[in-house]
Design an enzyme around this catalytic site. Structure first.
Site, PDB file in Angstrom:
ATOM      1  N   GLY A  12      48.363   8.767  51.352  1.00 57.52           N
ATOM      2  CA  GLY A  12      48.990   9.993  50.848  1.00 57.52           C
ATOM      3  C   GLY A  12      48.072  10.722  49.884  1.00 57.52           C
ATOM      4  O   GLY A  12      46.950  10.274  49.605  1.00 57.52           O
ATOM      5  N   ASP A  13      48.534  11.879  49.440  1.00 55.73           N
ATOM      6  CA  ASP A  13      47.800  12.687  48.453  1.00 55.73           C
ATOM      7  C   ASP A  13      46.445  13.172  48.973  1.00 55.73           C
ATOM      8  O   ASP A  13      45.506  13.347  48.194  1.00 55.73           O
ATOM      9  CB  ASP A  13      47.588  11.916  47.139  1.00 55.73           C
ATOM     10  CG  ASP A  13      48.886  11.361  46.600  1.00 55.73           C
ATOM     11  OD1 ASP A  13      49.894  12.065  46.687  1.00 55.73           O
ATOM     12  OD2 ASP A  13      48.880  10.212  46.108  1.00 55.73           O
ATOM     13  N   GLU A  14      46.334  13.389  50.271  1.00 63.98           N
ATOM     14  CA  GLU A  14      45.046  13.812  50.837  1.00 63.98           C
ATOM     15  C   GLU A  14      44.831  15.322  50.715  1.00 63.98           C
ATOM     16  O   GLU A  14      43.741  15.805  51.049  1.00 63.98           O
ATOM     17  CB  GLU A  14      44.963  13.428  52.329  1.00 63.98           C
ATOM     18  CG  GLU A  14      45.070  11.935  52.615  1.00 63.98           C
ATOM     19  CD  GLU A  14      46.507  11.507  52.855  1.00 63.98           C
ATOM     20  OE1 GLU A  14      47.423  12.339  52.654  1.00 63.98           O
ATOM     21  OE2 GLU A  14      46.735  10.336  53.217  1.00 63.98           O
ATOM     22  N   LYS A  16      47.538  17.683  51.729  1.00 69.04           N
ATOM     23  CA  LYS A  16      48.242  18.280  52.870  1.00 69.04           C
ATOM     24  C   LYS A  16      48.803  19.665  52.534  1.00 69.04           C
ATOM     25  O   LYS A  16      48.800  20.552  53.379  1.00 69.04           O
ATOM     26  CB  LYS A  16      49.371  17.351  53.341  1.00 69.04           C
ATOM     27  CG  LYS A  16      48.825  16.094  54.010  1.00 69.04           C
ATOM     28  CD  LYS A  16      49.926  15.137  54.406  1.00 69.04           C
ATOM     29  CE  LYS A  16      50.532  14.420  53.249  1.00 69.04           C
ATOM     30  NZ  LYS A  16      49.719  13.357  52.651  1.00 69.04           N
ATOM     31  N   GLY A  40      54.643  15.372  47.075  1.00 69.89           N
ATOM     32  CA  GLY A  40      54.417  16.542  46.221  1.00 69.89           C
ATOM     33  C   GLY A  40      53.255  17.308  46.807  1.00 69.89           C
ATOM     34  O   GLY A  40      52.117  16.878  46.688  1.00 69.89           O
ATOM     35  N   HIS A  41      53.543  18.383  47.500  1.00 68.26           N
ATOM     36  CA  HIS A  41      52.487  19.135  48.187  1.00 68.26           C
ATOM     37  C   HIS A  41      52.104  20.362  47.356  1.00 68.26           C
ATOM     38  O   HIS A  41      52.942  21.223  47.085  1.00 68.26           O
ATOM     39  CB  HIS A  41      52.948  19.541  49.595  1.00 68.26           C
ATOM     40  CG  HIS A  41      53.089  18.356  50.510  1.00 68.26           C
ATOM     41  ND1 HIS A  41      53.537  18.443  51.803  1.00 68.26           N
ATOM     42  CD2 HIS A  41      52.806  17.049  50.304  1.00 68.26           C
ATOM     43  CE1 HIS A  41      53.536  17.228  52.341  1.00 68.26           C
ATOM     44  NE2 HIS A  41      53.106  16.373  51.448  1.00 68.26           N
ATOM     45  N   GLN A 222      53.150  11.726  52.831  1.00 66.20           N
ATOM     46  CA  GLN A 222      52.574  10.380  52.647  1.00 66.20           C
ATOM     47  C   GLN A 222      51.379  10.198  53.602  1.00 66.20           C
ATOM     48  O   GLN A 222      50.732  11.175  53.959  1.00 66.20           O
ATOM     49  CB  GLN A 222      53.627   9.276  52.845  1.00 66.20           C
ATOM     50  CG  GLN A 222      54.681   9.209  51.741  1.00 66.20           C
ATOM     51  CD  GLN A 222      55.785  10.221  51.878  1.00 66.20           C
ATOM     52  OE1 GLN A 222      56.355  10.409  52.940  1.00 66.20           O
ATOM     53  NE2 GLN A 222      56.110  10.899  50.807  1.00 66.20           N
ATOM     54  N   ARG A 301      51.919   9.753  37.754  1.00 59.65           N
ATOM     55  CA  ARG A 301      51.203   8.484  37.545  1.00 59.65           C
ATOM     56  C   ARG A 301      49.730   8.635  37.883  1.00 59.65           C
ATOM     57  O   ARG A 301      49.380   9.338  38.849  1.00 59.65           O
ATOM     58  CB  ARG A 301      51.774   7.394  38.472  1.00 59.65           C
ATOM     59  CG  ARG A 301      53.156   6.927  38.106  1.00 59.65           C
ATOM     60  CD  ARG A 301      53.662   5.863  39.070  1.00 59.65           C
ATOM     61  NE  ARG A 301      53.919   6.399  40.398  1.00 59.65           N
ATOM     62  CZ  ARG A 301      54.304   5.663  41.433  1.00 59.65           C
ATOM     63  NH1 ARG A 301      54.452   4.365  41.305  1.00 59.65           N
ATOM     64  NH2 ARG A 301      54.531   6.216  42.606  1.00 59.65           N
ATOM     65  N   LYS A 329      38.414  17.664  49.148  1.00 60.07           N
ATOM     66  CA  LYS A 329      37.869  17.288  47.838  1.00 60.07           C
ATOM     67  C   LYS A 329      36.448  16.736  47.897  1.00 60.07           C
ATOM     68  O   LYS A 329      36.088  15.845  47.126  1.00 60.07           O
ATOM     69  CB  LYS A 329      38.801  16.287  47.159  1.00 60.07           C
ATOM     70  CG  LYS A 329      40.151  16.894  46.774  1.00 60.07           C
ATOM     71  CD  LYS A 329      40.967  15.915  45.969  1.00 60.07           C
ATOM     72  CE  LYS A 329      41.601  16.564  44.766  1.00 60.07           C
ATOM     73  NZ  LYS A 329      42.436  15.665  43.982  1.00 60.07           N
ATOM     74  N   ASP A 331      33.911  18.192  46.942  1.00 63.89           N
ATOM     75  CA  ASP A 331      33.250  18.600  45.693  1.00 63.89           C
ATOM     76  C   ASP A 331      33.403  17.574  44.574  1.00 63.89           C
ATOM     77  O   ASP A 331      32.594  17.559  43.640  1.00 63.89           O
ATOM     78  CB  ASP A 331      33.811  19.952  45.219  1.00 63.89           C
ATOM     79  CG  ASP A 331      35.329  19.897  45.061  1.00 63.89           C
ATOM     80  OD1 ASP A 331      36.009  19.639  46.070  1.00 63.89           O
ATOM     81  OD2 ASP A 331      35.821  20.066  43.929  1.00 63.89           O
ATOM     82  N   VAL A 412      36.354  22.335  49.492  1.00 69.19           N
ATOM     83  CA  VAL A 412      35.329  22.171  48.455  1.00 69.19           C
ATOM     84  C   VAL A 412      35.851  22.630  47.088  1.00 69.19           C
ATOM     85  O   VAL A 412      35.078  22.915  46.187  1.00 69.19           O
ATOM     86  CB  VAL A 412      34.031  22.933  48.835  1.00 69.19           C
ATOM     87  CG1 VAL A 412      33.344  22.287  50.024  1.00 69.19           C
ATOM     88  CG2 VAL A 412      34.312  24.419  49.105  1.00 69.19           C
ATOM     89  N   GLY A 413      37.169  22.701  46.960  1.00 73.96           N
ATOM     90  CA  GLY A 413      37.776  23.100  45.690  1.00 73.96           C
ATOM     91  C   GLY A 413      39.251  23.357  45.911  1.00 73.96           C
ATOM     92  O   GLY A 413      39.720  23.413  47.045  1.00 73.96           O
TER      93      GLY A 413
HETATM   94  P1  IMP Z   1      58.730   5.378  47.911  1.00 69.58           P
HETATM   95  O1  IMP Z   1      58.327   6.246  49.056  1.00 69.58           O
HETATM   96  O2  IMP Z   1      59.201   6.148  46.709  1.00 69.58           O
HETATM   97  O3  IMP Z   1      59.705   4.302  48.325  1.00 69.58           O
HETATM   98  O4  IMP Z   1      57.426   4.592  47.405  1.00 69.58           O
HETATM   99  C1  IMP Z   1      56.805   3.574  48.178  1.00 69.58           C
HETATM  100  C2  IMP Z   1      55.287   3.627  48.008  1.00 69.58           C
HETATM  101  O5  IMP Z   1      54.780   4.813  48.604  1.00 69.58           O
HETATM  102  C3  IMP Z   1      54.825   3.663  46.550  1.00 69.58           C
HETATM  103  O6  IMP Z   1      53.594   2.972  46.464  1.00 69.58           O
HETATM  104  C4  IMP Z   1      54.590   5.141  46.297  1.00 69.58           C
HETATM  105  O7  IMP Z   1      53.664   5.347  45.267  1.00 69.58           O
HETATM  106  C5  IMP Z   1      54.033   5.560  47.653  1.00 69.58           C
HETATM  107  N1  IMP Z   1      54.246   6.974  47.935  1.00 69.58           N
HETATM  108  C6  IMP Z   1      55.385   7.556  48.351  1.00 69.58           C
HETATM  109  N2  IMP Z   1      55.208   8.875  48.542  1.00 69.58           N
HETATM  110  C7  IMP Z   1      53.936   9.122  48.251  1.00 69.58           C
HETATM  111  C8  IMP Z   1      53.144  10.315  48.285  1.00 69.58           C
HETATM  112  O8  IMP Z   1      53.599  11.414  48.634  1.00 69.58           O
HETATM  113  N3  IMP Z   1      51.842  10.172  47.927  1.00 69.58           N
HETATM  114  C9  IMP Z   1      51.317   8.973  47.576  1.00 69.58           C
HETATM  115  N4  IMP Z   1      52.009   7.851  47.536  1.00 69.58           N
HETATM  116  C10 IMP Z   1      53.310   7.914  47.863  1.00 69.58           C
END
Ligand code: IMP
Length: 426
Positions: A12-14, A16, A40-41, A222, A301, A329, A331, A412-413
């Site tokens: 996740g967090d790539e 998107k 969180g996009h 994710q 976090r 990312k 950069d 690149v940013g």
């Molecule tokens: P849950 O989806 O809240 O049940 O979390 C399960 C796992 O997936 C945990 O390690 C979260 O940090 C991770 N996780 C869930 N959604 C995301 C996301 O959008 N980005 C990164 N990690 C995620």
């Protein structure tokens, strides 16, 4: 015209959000198909910087139809807040629809998620605490409440009446507090009233788009390594973020998908617990976190950071028929004298070229690295592949080679225009 699934290839967090926003300029329809407000996009545009948890990132393009698909678990409080925030920023929500099959997150799911996590102690998963796991469990248990239920007062009352005693018993066992049937029912009736015009059967809408040969983008949340079947179980989310999940969660047959685009960061991050073979627990890891602003968009976090893991990435490509790559990312690596790519794992004397299923094994493997020279110059102004320093191009070429798919877009940013579009996706 193509139907494209855009899926996260890592944990996740790539990036998107920004990518969907970019591709949406040529799309007719964007469908969020899995997960919930654990995502969180981030989209940065002329109107400001937005973190969307549920609304598809095509919402900033007024002509695009945006659908919250049936594979989603939806917290109506979060959705209504997000809608208010978007409207206040001048974004039209006229084209926002919600599948009547999407499941609801009810306050008891949040309690359950948080209580279960605290009871897990040292073996906690590190969930986002948003009730995602309990809501998907109820869906499978067949005690879930769906968006469509909000439209029928009697059905809604019956559904809540059927589950709430059981839920309260569970909550009490975990040390939580009871939820009132009456209050919950009235609260959700009110959400239904506010959302009713958007809750629709999405199947006809989507089928019409396919028949009319429209460009449809399936927006993943994710990443593949958090997939409940194929991720680092049990340190995973409770849904299927990959290509199969895209079909299932949107309601599109697999043969209607033209491309699967995998989005990867130029390094790797993970938030929450679980194995992470290329994690850097040293100053370099902190450097990546600070330069890449690697803090969770949902929970704030700090993210764990490490080198690009081509073993895990290839696994994601193979499992999902990924045929095009987006690398984000790049950069963030600008300052580094050398950059490493993990090309294999080693467990004691044994070489491992795949992602082992056992967490105990994956936690113990040693990454085998290939080192390539860094470019040590800023690339944030590059808009063509040829403008990138040679070492950066070499790094990307090597990733293509190791993953067996071609790179279509490079970011690149963080800004909307800090993009190199090398090959068209739509
Ligand atoms: P849950 O989806 O809240 O049940 O979390 C399960 C796992 O997936 C945990 O390690 C979260 O940090 C991770 N996780 C869930 N959604 C995301 C996301 O959008 N980005 C990164 N990690 C995620």
């Amino acid at each position: 015209m193509p139907v494209v699934a855009l899926i996260g290839g890592q944990w996740g967090d790539e990036g998107k959000g920004g990518t969907v926003d970019l591709l949406a300029k040529r799309a007719h329809m964007v469908i969020r198909y899995s997960g919930g407000n654990n995502a969180g996009h981030t989209v940065i545009n002329d109107l400001g910087s937005f973190k969307l948890h549920l609304v598809p990132c095509g919402i900033f393009r007024p002509a695009v139809v945006n659908i919250i698909g049936s594979g989603i678990v939806l917290d109506p409080i979060v959705l209504l807040d997000e809608m208010t925030m978007l409207e206040a920023a001048g974004v039209s929500l006229d084209n926002l629809y919600i599948s009547d099959r999407a499941h609801l997150i009810v306050p008891y799911h949040l309690q359950q998620d948080q209580l279960q996590e605290s009871l897990r102690g040292d073996s906690k998963i590190g969930t986002t605490g948003r009730g995602i796991g309990p809501a998907y469990s109820d869906k499978m248990e067949r005690t879930g409440i769906r968006m469509g239920d909000l439209l029928h007062e009697e059905t809604l009352l019956q559904r809540f009446a059927r589950v709430i005693d059981h839920k309260n018993r569970t909550l009490r066992a975990y040390g939580g507090t009871d939820q009132s049937l009456h209050e919950t029912y009235l609260q959700f009736l009110e959400y239904g009233r506010r959302l009713r015009d958007r809750i629709v059967p999405t199947h006809p809408l989507i089928q019409r788009a396919l028949r009319q040969d429209e460009r449809v983008l399936l927006e993943g949340a994710q990443g593949v390594l958090l997939d409940v079947d194929w991720g680092t179980y049990p340190y995973v989310t409770s849904s299927s973020p990959g290509a199969a999940g895209a079909c299932q969660g949107a309601g599109i047959g697999p043969r209607d998908l033209d491309h699967v685009v995998g989005i990867f960061k130029a390094y790797t991050t993970r938030v929450g617990e679980g194995p992470f073979p290329t994690e850097l627990t040293n100053a370099l890891g902190l450097h990546l976190r600070e330069r890449g602003v690697e803090y969770g968009a949902t929970t704030g976090r700090p993210r764990r950071c490490g080198w690009f893991d081509a073993v895990a990435a290839r696994y994601a490509v193979e499992l999902n028929s990924i045929d095009q790559l987006i690398i984000t990312k790049l950069d963030v690596l600008d300052d580094l004298a050398e950059v490493k790519i993990c090309t294999g794992y080693r467990l004691h004397d044994t070489a491992i070229s795949y992602l082992p299923s056992a967490v105990a094994v994956l936690s113990e493997v040693e990454p085998v690295y290939e080192t390539v020279p860094g470019w040590q110059e800023p690339i944030t102004d590059c808009r063509e592949f040829a403008q990138l320093p040679q070492a950066a191009r070499q790094y990307l070429d090597r990733i293509e080679e190791l993953l067996g798919a071609s790179i279509a877009v490079i970011s690149v940013g963080p800004e909307r225009d800090q993009i190199i579009e090398r090959r068209p996706i739509f």
